[in-house]
Design a protein around this motif. Sequence first.
Motif, PDB file in Angstrom:
ATOM      1  N   ASP A 225       3.033  -1.740   4.148  1.00 21.99           N
ATOM      2  CA  ASP A 225       3.528  -0.580   3.412  1.00 21.99           C
ATOM      3  C   ASP A 225       4.988  -0.750   2.982  1.00 21.99           C
TER       4      ASP A 225
ATOM      5  N   SER B 170      -5.726   6.683   7.965  1.00 19.88           N
ATOM      6  CA  SER B 170      -4.354   6.319   7.603  1.00 19.88           C
ATOM      7  C   SER B 170      -3.369   7.277   8.273  1.00 19.88           C
TER       8      SER B 170
ATOM      9  N   GLU C 186       1.075   5.055   0.734  1.00 20.56           N
ATOM     10  CA  GLU C 186       0.351   6.082   1.483  1.00 20.56           C
ATOM     11  C   GLU C 186       0.198   7.370   0.674  1.00 20.56           C
ATOM     12  N   ARG C 187       1.175   7.740  -0.151  1.00 15.38           N
ATOM     13  CA  ARG C 187       1.095   8.997  -0.886  1.00 15.38           C
ATOM     14  C   ARG C 187      -0.021   8.994  -1.909  1.00 15.38           C
ATOM     15  N   SER C 188      -0.148   7.850  -2.643  1.00 19.24           N
ATOM     16  CA  SER C 188      -1.170   7.790  -3.704  1.00 19.24           C
ATOM     17  C   SER C 188      -2.475   7.174  -3.227  1.00 19.24           C
ATOM     18  N   GLY C 189      -2.395   6.446  -2.142  1.00 20.50           N
ATOM     19  CA  GLY C 189      -3.591   5.735  -1.673  1.00 20.50           C
ATOM     20  C   GLY C 189      -3.896   4.505  -2.494  1.00 20.50           C
ATOM     21  N   ASN C 190      -2.911   4.038  -3.271  1.00 18.36           N
ATOM     22  CA  ASN C 190      -3.103   2.862  -4.118  1.00 18.36           C
ATOM     23  C   ASN C 190      -2.133   1.757  -3.710  1.00 18.36           C
TER      24      ASN C 190
ATOM     25  N   SER D  60      -1.548   9.440   7.077  1.00 18.36           N
ATOM     26  CA  SER D  60      -1.612  10.801   6.502  1.00 18.36           C
ATOM     27  C   SER D  60      -3.019  11.376   6.557  1.00 18.36           C
TER      28      SER D  60
ATOM     29  N   TRP E  56      -5.165   0.903  10.328  1.00 21.19           N
ATOM     30  CA  TRP E  56      -5.290   1.136   8.883  1.00 21.19           C
ATOM     31  C   TRP E  56      -4.824  -0.086   8.118  1.00 21.19           C
TER      32      TRP E  56
ATOM     33  N   ARG F  66      -5.978   9.755   5.592  1.00 22.74           N
ATOM     34  CA  ARG F  66      -6.906   9.253   4.584  1.00 22.74           C
ATOM     35  C   ARG F  66      -8.038   8.462   5.248  1.00 22.74           C
TER      36      ARG F  66
ATOM     37  N   TYR G 202       0.860  -1.190   0.000  1.00 18.07           N
ATOM     38  CA  TYR G 202       0.000   0.000   0.000  1.00 18.07           C
ATOM     39  C   TYR G 202       0.901   1.246   0.000  1.00 18.07           C
TER      40      TYR G 202
ATOM     41  N   TRP H 283     -11.435   5.646   4.127  1.00 16.80           N
ATOM     42  CA  TRP H 283     -11.933   4.758   3.078  1.00 16.80           C
ATOM     43  C   TRP H 283     -13.164   5.371   2.411  1.00 16.80           C
TER      44      TRP H 283
END
Length: 630
Positions: free
Chosen positions: A446, A521, A428-432, A523, A539, A525, A426, A527
């Motif tokens: 991560d 998350s 964290e920056r892109s969420g993908n 950062s 998370w 984020r 995962y 869901w």
Amino acid sequence: MRFPLSPVLCTALAMALAGCTPSPPPMADRAASGDTRQAEDVETGTDASPQAGQGSVTIGGEDAAEDVQRWTPPRVDRQGRSLAQLRRAAEQASAAGRFYEDADAAIPLWLAVQEEEPDDRQARLGLQRARQRLQQQADALLVRPLKQREALAEASRQALVLLTLAPKDEKVRALQGRVEAAQRVVAYNRAGEEDLRSDRIGEDGDGAIGNFREALALDEDNSRARQGLAAAESGLIRRAEDAARMRDFASAGTWLAEASKVRDSSPTIADAFERIEQIRAATLLQLRDDGLRDLATPQGLKPAREKLAEALRIALPGDAVVAQLRERIDLATHYGSFRPGQVFSDAMRDGGRGPQMVVVPHGGFQMGAGDAEPGSSDSERPSHYVRFDRGFAMAITEVTVSDFERYVKASNARPRATRRGHSVVYDERSGNFIRRSGVDWRSDYDGGRALGNSPVMHVSVRDAENYAAWLSEQTGRSYRLPSEAEFEYALRAGSSGRYPWGDAGTPPPGSGNFTGSKDVSPSGRHWHNAFIGYGDGWWGPAPVASFQANTFGLHDMGGNLSEWVADCWHASYRRAPSDGAAWFNPGCRSRVIRGGNWANAPEQTRAAWRQSQDSDTTNARIGFRLVRGI
């Protein structure tokens, strides 16, 4: 109630009753009756032989006795003897109690005097006294409890003497009837005893019981007949107990029922019932103990079941001892030497312990999704019934990083992500989810370093199977991936709702690591597709066993990580196994993952959810756990 006579009784009665109603000799009734005016009419039979004519009958056995068929007064030799001498001799014989035995007995002597002097008053009175004494003696003999053989024989002879002297006297005729009855009682008793010796007890109406009852019909207080019935009852009780010792308790009950009919309110029946029940209880205890010993042997299930069948055959309904054996056999059948819910771990050759396992109960469930289930797909249908006839042990948690590390170091294994040099994590920056180099089984969701108690991820299905093979070799037990049916059965844990916890649209608090709207998350984020109002504080994946176990004692079945199972992918459940076995095709590359994870949409957290994955897939959302045969 009267019973047909046995052959022994017929013979005995025929012999005993042959001369019981004799024809008296030509003696005048008037003299025999004691009428002083008619004493001169007594006929003495002067032309008869001087010997008393006698016949005999043998009643048999201990009761053998001589019984006269008729009595003829012996001829008295009067040569050189005056009437006065005859009178004195008669008085002396009477005083000595000798009344009829020979020519020197009182009655023959008095008859000789009467023959000479029909009007002789002393002779008439002497005969009266002799008759009275004989009547009294015969009466006493018939009720004498001891030496009945001799007593009956003597009473019979005395009755025939009296019948000869006074054939129409009512007391004499009554005495003769009592003698006849006593002879018949003896004959019945003797026949009954012979039947007992020949084991003809007579429960069917013929034999000892019938004979003794006939005897009691003639003499209701006859102790010998009552003793005979008691002996017959004992014989039937003995048959009942013998049958019980042979484990034939049906026949034992039949014999005991017959025994209870012999005598009214006999306490021996209750005692016998208790003894038979003690035999039954001891037999059942022996069968239980033998069956339990069988279960402790490798091939002991079949002989234990045979002993259970025997115990069920002879036990009364609801017997606790049989229930114990049945329960242990059921446990052995479904769980071997384990019990449902039992937690254990196997020793390993390197001195460590394998993962903690819990015994999942055997049973059945409806696998898959119904046609109208929201969020379901055709790959989850048709819904079908699956039954596990035997329980299995499943790891309480997902395999951890520490568990997998022991395997890698011990076997010098190089799992798929290690060899390939990357896995999916995962971002964290892109969420993908993206591919990242240097990530393998030691990594977290991560790409960072994973904790030892975190579930191992970034492992392929081949890596999971290799770990299972190594653990099997280390413990000597059979470890493997669960079948898809085993996984869903254990995930549902007895429930049948849409989700692992039921049909509620939001998971219960603390029930697992699922995608919740309250999860955040690092950062900040959230869901976009999550269970509204739910948050679990994580998370990514949480350390194993961070949440409540389900009713089978298993953690993280519906969340945390999705897990590899043993089955190959099939697009539907048509022709799927109904016994819970893995549906596997050798060489297949498309495998199955089950159970929701920390990054799944709510519809992917349903109990029936399944997904196809390539066997080489590794990522941060898939781990595994093992099952073990029991």
